[in-house]
Design a protein around this motif. Structure first.
Motif, PDB file in Angstrom:
ATOM      1  N   ALA A  80       0.702  -1.143  -0.076  1.00 39.24           N
ATOM      2  CA  ALA A  80       0.111   0.017  -0.175  1.00 39.24           C
ATOM      3  C   ALA A  80       0.847   1.390   0.063  1.00 39.24           C
ATOM      4  O   ALA A  80       0.591   2.287  -0.766  1.00 39.24           O
ATOM      5  N   ALA A  81       1.948   1.437   0.805  1.00 35.64           N
ATOM      6  CA  ALA A  81       2.724   2.520   0.814  1.00 35.64           C
ATOM      7  C   ALA A  81       3.422   2.763  -0.610  1.00 35.64           C
ATOM      8  O   ALA A  81       3.411   3.907  -0.954  1.00 35.64           O
ATOM      9  N   LEU A  82       3.885   1.393  -1.092  1.00 33.74           N
ATOM     10  CA  LEU A  82       4.705   1.876  -2.342  1.00 33.74           C
ATOM     11  C   LEU A  82       3.668   2.258  -3.554  1.00 33.74           C
ATOM     12  O   LEU A  82       3.899   3.113  -4.436  1.00 33.74           O
ATOM     13  N   GLY A  83       2.587   1.796  -3.678  1.00 37.91           N
ATOM     14  CA  GLY A  83       1.757   2.003  -4.635  1.00 37.91           C
ATOM     15  C   GLY A  83       1.175   3.502  -4.531  1.00 37.91           C
ATOM     16  O   GLY A  83       1.281   4.266  -5.297  1.00 37.91           O
ATOM     17  N   LEU A  84       0.759   3.991  -3.135  1.00 41.27           N
ATOM     18  CA  LEU A  84       0.488   5.353  -2.888  1.00 41.27           C
ATOM     19  C   LEU A  84       1.614   6.356  -3.127  1.00 41.27           C
ATOM     20  O   LEU A  84       1.382   7.499  -3.768  1.00 41.27           O
ATOM     21  N   ALA A  85       2.767   5.859  -2.856  1.00 37.95           N
ATOM     22  CA  ALA A  85       3.833   7.082  -3.023  1.00 37.95           C
ATOM     23  C   ALA A  85       4.102   7.014  -4.298  1.00 37.95           C
ATOM     24  O   ALA A  85       4.652   8.076  -4.959  1.00 37.95           O
ATOM     25  N   GLY A  86       4.008   5.957  -5.277  1.00 36.71           N
ATOM     26  CA  GLY A  86       4.170   5.961  -6.798  1.00 36.71           C
ATOM     27  C   GLY A  86       3.119   6.858  -7.452  1.00 36.71           C
ATOM     28  O   GLY A  86       3.451   7.779  -8.187  1.00 36.71           O
ATOM     29  N   ALA A  87       1.842   6.739  -6.971  1.00 42.12           N
ATOM     30  CA  ALA A  87       0.852   7.652  -7.624  1.00 42.12           C
ATOM     31  C   ALA A  87       0.986   8.837  -6.929  1.00 42.12           C
ATOM     32  O   ALA A  87       0.781   9.822  -7.959  1.00 42.12           O
ATOM     33  N   LEU A  88       1.381   9.402  -5.875  1.00 37.50           N
ATOM     34  CA  LEU A  88       1.599  10.599  -5.558  1.00 37.50           C
ATOM     35  C   LEU A  88       2.850  11.217  -6.320  1.00 37.50           C
ATOM     36  O   LEU A  88       2.752  12.678  -6.465  1.00 37.50           O
ATOM     37  N   LEU A 290      -5.446   6.886  -6.281  1.00 34.89           N
ATOM     38  CA  LEU A 290      -5.048   6.774  -5.005  1.00 34.89           C
ATOM     39  C   LEU A 290      -5.576   5.411  -4.184  1.00 34.89           C
ATOM     40  O   LEU A 290      -4.956   4.500  -3.676  1.00 34.89           O
ATOM     41  N   SER A 291      -6.871   5.258  -4.001  1.00 31.24           N
ATOM     42  CA  SER A 291      -7.622   4.400  -3.442  1.00 31.24           C
ATOM     43  C   SER A 291      -7.064   2.983  -4.321  1.00 31.24           C
ATOM     44  O   SER A 291      -6.974   1.697  -3.678  1.00 31.24           O
ATOM     45  N   TYR A 292      -7.302   2.891  -5.566  1.00 24.45           N
ATOM     46  CA  TYR A 292      -7.095   1.654  -6.150  1.00 24.45           C
ATOM     47  C   TYR A 292      -5.644   1.198  -5.957  1.00 24.45           C
ATOM     48  O   TYR A 292      -5.287   0.136  -5.843  1.00 24.45           O
ATOM     49  N   SER A 293      -4.710   2.294  -6.084  1.00 24.42           N
ATOM     50  CA  SER A 293      -3.194   1.953  -5.963  1.00 24.42           C
ATOM     51  C   SER A 293      -2.926   1.445  -4.559  1.00 24.42           C
ATOM     52  O   SER A 293      -2.129   0.436  -4.573  1.00 24.42           O
ATOM     53  N   ALA A 294      -3.543   1.779  -3.425  1.00 24.46           N
ATOM     54  CA  ALA A 294      -3.347   1.516  -2.224  1.00 24.46           C
ATOM     55  C   ALA A 294      -4.020  -0.210  -2.306  1.00 24.46           C
ATOM     56  O   ALA A 294      -3.323  -0.900  -1.358  1.00 24.46           O
ATOM     57  N   VAL A 295      -4.780  -0.544  -3.068  1.00 26.54           N
ATOM     58  CA  VAL A 295      -5.186  -2.033  -3.045  1.00 26.54           C
ATOM     59  C   VAL A 295      -4.429  -2.820  -3.899  1.00 26.54           C
ATOM     60  O   VAL A 295      -4.071  -4.031  -3.486  1.00 26.54           O
ATOM     61  N   LEU A 296      -4.254  -2.446  -5.144  1.00 26.41           N
ATOM     62  CA  LEU A 296      -3.632  -2.991  -6.104  1.00 26.41           C
ATOM     63  C   LEU A 296      -2.353  -3.447  -6.217  1.00 26.41           C
ATOM     64  O   LEU A 296      -1.731  -4.548  -6.384  1.00 26.41           O
ATOM     65  N   ALA A 297      -1.442  -2.651  -5.324  1.00 20.09           N
ATOM     66  CA  ALA A 297      -0.192  -2.768  -5.154  1.00 20.09           C
ATOM     67  C   ALA A 297       0.108  -3.838  -4.206  1.00 20.09           C
ATOM     68  O   ALA A 297       1.236  -4.680  -4.275  1.00 20.09           O
ATOM     69  N   PRO A 298      -0.339  -3.865  -2.973  1.00 25.68           N
ATOM     70  CA  PRO A 298      -0.341  -5.184  -2.095  1.00 25.68           C
ATOM     71  C   PRO A 298      -0.700  -6.591  -2.860  1.00 25.68           C
ATOM     72  O   PRO A 298      -0.115  -7.635  -2.481  1.00 25.68           O
ATOM     73  N   ILE A 299      -1.531  -6.385  -3.822  1.00 24.02           N
ATOM     74  CA  ILE A 299      -2.014  -7.539  -4.570  1.00 24.02           C
ATOM     75  C   ILE A 299      -0.690  -8.050  -5.301  1.00 24.02           C
ATOM     76  O   ILE A 299      -0.362  -9.246  -5.230  1.00 24.02           O
ATOM     77  N   LEU A 300      -0.100  -7.128  -5.925  1.00 24.22           N
ATOM     78  CA  LEU A 300       1.048  -7.350  -6.714  1.00 24.22           C
ATOM     79  C   LEU A 300       2.243  -7.802  -5.664  1.00 24.22           C
ATOM     80  O   LEU A 300       2.911  -8.737  -6.152  1.00 24.22           O
ATOM     81  N   LEU A 301       2.314  -7.289  -4.699  1.00 29.03           N
ATOM     82  CA  LEU A 301       3.556  -7.551  -3.959  1.00 29.03           C
ATOM     83  C   LEU A 301       3.439  -8.742  -3.141  1.00 29.03           C
ATOM     84  O   LEU A 301       4.046  -9.797  -3.308  1.00 29.03           O
ATOM     85  N   LEU A 302       2.221  -9.212  -2.583  1.00 29.21           N
ATOM     86  CA  LEU A 302       1.967 -10.293  -2.138  1.00 29.21           C
ATOM     87  C   LEU A 302       2.226 -11.430  -3.066  1.00 29.21           C
ATOM     88  O   LEU A 302       2.314 -12.664  -2.828  1.00 29.21           O
ATOM     89  N   GLY A 303       1.150 -11.334  -4.082  1.00 21.59           N
ATOM     90  CA  GLY A 303       1.112 -12.275  -5.340  1.00 21.59           C
ATOM     91  C   GLY A 303       2.634 -12.476  -5.535  1.00 21.59           C
ATOM     92  O   GLY A 303       2.894 -13.714  -6.199  1.00 21.59           O
TER      93      GLY A 303
END
Length: 343
Positions: A80-88, A290-303
């Motif tokens: 979530a942190a990396l996804g949001l940081a990238g979008a920001l 931002l909302s989608y990035s916070a959810v999609l990024a953990p999916i990519l990382l944990l997957g």
């Protein structure tokens, strides 16, 4: 009648985006369950559920509670942190190729870890966290000060150039220390590859407050970022505080990326590719991106972490390697499918 039609269409878009976010959360839940159950020793869903709520001192309970639960929680937070940081970063710099490392955050964390290992004898991950986070924060402040030096404001271009310069200096410093200290290189390489393995709940507890504040700050900036997307002059005309938005955005990036990098090491492509996928799905509205990035990024990382466990079982491929192999083709495919999504 025309206005009513516009309202209905807007409501339809919002409903589809909400539905998509709910589906993404469902996929994330499935990936978390897979992260808890899949590994060198597979654990059934029933045993996983029982181990989460009751420690019967069995081998399955030990695996779940001591190793896989902290790993899954860390993957959720770091993703979530990396996804949001990238979008920001992409919104603030108005650059579709921007990623969390652009402001020197990753190299600041790396340099601090090298100093901790080589000069201070720190060898535990719990020790790395604080040094890495401090290095990331200092690098972010230095980049902002350099980017805002002189009479000109801290524009995105100036911040990017300052970030590149600071990163180059830190790369040279880190390389020099590692070449002169083989012991430090041997320890640093395990952190530098990017991994969720070997982290306990104390590491999760250390970074959670910083990431929580960063997430709250990032989501609060969604509306100002939408205004700034129209341009600085238009944004000021609409009442946006350009300087304040950039300072708060840089602070959020430092908190999110600094804490994530401190705990898991530098992980490539998550912050770069995921915001593009989010914009492809929901358009340029930063509230949804931002909302989608916070959810999609953990999916990519944990997957990717689960894939790394099964590819060369019983050994593991670290998640930083898997995200590079997975994220790069995804990003290339997005670029080939269409032009980089508008910011």
């Amino acid at each position: 009648m025309a206005t009513a039609g516009v309202v209905r269409r807007g409501g339809g878009h919002s409903l589809r985006r909400t539905g998509g976010l709910v589906i993404a959360l469902g996929v994330l839940a499935v990936v978390v369950v897979a992260s808890l159950g899949i590994g060198a020793r597979d654990v059934t869903a029933a045993s996983t559920w029982a181990a989460l709520w009751h420690d019967d001192h069995s081998a399955e309970a030990l695996i779940i509670r001591e190793f896989r639960l902290p790993r899954a929680l860390l993957g959720l937070l770091v993703g979530a942190a990396l996804g949001l940081a990238g979008a920001l970063m992409q919104a603030l710099a108005r650059n579709p190729l921007a990623d969390p490392g652009l402001l020197g955050v990753n190299m600041g964390a790396s340099a601090a870890v090298v100093v901790a290992i080589s000069y201070l004898g720190v060898s535990a991950i719990t020790g790395y966290v604080w040094f890495a986070f401090g290095g990331a924060a200092v690098a972010s402040v230095v980049v902002y000060l350099l980017g805002s030096a002189g009479r000109a404001a801290a524009t995105p271009d100036r911040l990017v150039l300052a970030g590149a310069a600071v990163s180059a200096v830190l790369v040279a410093f880190t390389s020099a220390v590692l070449l002169l200290d083989p012991r430090a290189f041997n320890e640093f390489r395990f952190w530098n590859i990017g991994s969720l393995a070997g982290r306990k709940l104390d590491v999760v507890a250390q970074i959670a407050p910083f990431i929580a504040v960063g997430i709250a700050l990032a989501l609060a900036l969604a509306r100002p970022l939408n205004v700034l997307a129209l341009g600085e002059q238009a944004g000021r005309a609409l009442g946006a505080h350009v300087g304040r938005t950039r300072v708060l955005g840089a602070l959020a990036v430092a908190l999110l990326c600094g804490a994530a990098t401190a705990a898991a090491g530098p992980i490539a492509f998550v912050g770069l590719a995921v915001p593009h996928l989010a914009r492809l799905m929901v358009g340029p509205d930063q509230r949804w991106v931002l909302s989608y990035s916070a959810v999609l990024a953990p999916i990519l990382l944990l997957g990717s972490d689960v894939v790394g466990r099964v590819l060369i079982a019983p050994s593991e491929l670290q998640v930083g390697i898997v995200t590079a192999f997975v994220g790069a083709p995804v990003f290339i495919a997005l670029c080939r499918r269409r032009k980089l999504a508008d910011l």
